[in-house]
Design a protein around this motif. Structure first.
Motif, PDB file in Angstrom:
ATOM      1  N   ALA A 113      53.134  38.487  36.773  1.00  9.28           N
ATOM      2  CA  ALA A 113      53.917  37.391  36.185  1.00  9.28           C
ATOM      3  C   ALA A 113      55.362  37.820  35.981  1.00  9.28           C
ATOM      4  O   ALA A 113      56.282  37.018  36.085  1.00  9.28           O
ATOM      5  N   TRP A 157      61.259  31.945  33.128  1.00 11.93           N
ATOM      6  CA  TRP A 157      60.220  31.989  32.112  1.00 11.93           C
ATOM      7  C   TRP A 157      59.675  33.393  31.886  1.00 11.93           C
ATOM      8  O   TRP A 157      59.265  33.734  30.777  1.00 11.93           O
ATOM      9  N   GLN A 158      59.688  34.237  32.910  1.00 14.56           N
ATOM     10  CA  GLN A 158      59.084  35.553  32.739  1.00 14.56           C
ATOM     11  C   GLN A 158      59.866  36.437  31.773  1.00 14.56           C
ATOM     12  O   GLN A 158      59.343  37.439  31.295  1.00 14.56           O
ATOM     13  N   ALA A 171      57.865  36.591  28.724  1.00 13.97           N
ATOM     14  CA  ALA A 171      56.443  36.896  28.932  1.00 13.97           C
ATOM     15  C   ALA A 171      55.931  37.926  27.927  1.00 13.97           C
ATOM     16  O   ALA A 171      56.549  38.965  27.715  1.00 13.97           O
ATOM     17  N   CYS A 218      47.812  36.929  26.803  1.00 16.69           N
ATOM     18  CA  CYS A 218      48.246  35.588  27.210  1.00 16.69           C
ATOM     19  C   CYS A 218      48.166  34.580  26.050  1.00 16.69           C
ATOM     20  O   CYS A 218      48.978  33.658  25.976  1.00 16.69           O
ATOM     21  N   CYS A 233      51.339  34.200  24.281  1.00 11.51           N
ATOM     22  CA  CYS A 233      52.511  34.142  25.155  1.00 11.51           C
ATOM     23  C   CYS A 233      53.209  32.778  25.065  1.00 11.51           C
ATOM     24  O   CYS A 233      52.566  31.738  25.216  1.00 11.51           O
ATOM     25  N   ARG A 242      53.024  30.645  28.465  1.00 12.31           N
ATOM     26  CA  ARG A 242      51.706  30.569  29.090  1.00 12.31           C
ATOM     27  C   ARG A 242      51.604  29.370  30.041  1.00 12.31           C
ATOM     28  O   ARG A 242      51.086  29.498  31.152  1.00 12.31           O
ATOM     29  N   CYS A 289      53.586  29.966  33.215  1.00 10.91           N
ATOM     30  CA  CYS A 289      52.923  30.974  34.022  1.00 10.91           C
ATOM     31  C   CYS A 289      51.732  30.382  34.765  1.00 10.91           C
ATOM     32  O   CYS A 289      51.554  30.596  35.968  1.00 10.91           O
ATOM     33  N   TYR A 319      52.858  28.041  37.541  1.00 14.57           N
ATOM     34  CA  TYR A 319      53.356  28.803  38.688  1.00 14.57           C
ATOM     35  C   TYR A 319      52.183  29.326  39.527  1.00 14.57           C
ATOM     36  O   TYR A 319      52.160  29.178  40.748  1.00 14.57           O
ATOM     37  N   TRP A 376      46.581  34.945  35.052  1.00 13.71           N
ATOM     38  CA  TRP A 376      47.882  34.275  34.904  1.00 13.71           C
ATOM     39  C   TRP A 376      47.680  33.116  33.940  1.00 13.71           C
ATOM     40  O   TRP A 376      46.728  32.347  34.079  1.00 13.71           O
ATOM     41  N   GLY A 377      48.559  32.970  33.005  1.00 14.73           N
ATOM     42  CA  GLY A 377      48.442  31.850  32.079  1.00 14.73           C
ATOM     43  C   GLY A 377      47.125  31.829  31.328  1.00 14.73           C
ATOM     44  O   GLY A 377      46.644  30.773  30.930  1.00 14.73           O
TER      45      GLY A 377
END
Ligand code: SF4
Length: 83
Positions: free
Chosen positions: A3, A10-11, A14, A47, A50, A53, A56, A59, A70-71
């Motif tokens: 990520a 957005w990262q 993270a 996550c 996060c 989230r 992520c 994406y 992810w997410g």
């Protein structure tokens, strides 16, 4: 890819910054089911707190990322959303 290496702003926010990618992705070698479950729980706990989230996850769904958490969702869980 992690990520933190995904394109976009957005990262920068993270929660996985500073965490090992090994928590979010399966190893190249065989991983026992219980070990995988523990690793995925650990990643999902990160996550859960996060701030990005949703970004992520969107994406990962958009690029159909085939590996990793992810997410807050595993690849298997993401596939169930897109199939
Ligand atoms: S949702 Fe998880 S994998 Fe995605 S940026 Fe946040 S901590 Fe990292």
């Amino acid at each position: 890819m992690t990520a933190l290496h995904a394109p976009g702003d957005w990262q920068d926010s993270a929660a996985c910054r500073g965490h090992s990618a090994a928590v979010f992705f399966a190893p190249a070698h065989f991983e026992r089911k219980d070990v995988r479950a523990a690793r995925e729980r650990q990643a999902k706990a990160v996550c859960a707190s996060c701030a990005v989230r949703a970004e992520c996850l969107q994406y990962a769904l958009r690029i159909r990322e085939p590996h990793g958490i992810w997410g807050g969702m595993s690849e298997v869980e993401r596939r169930s959303l897109t199939s």
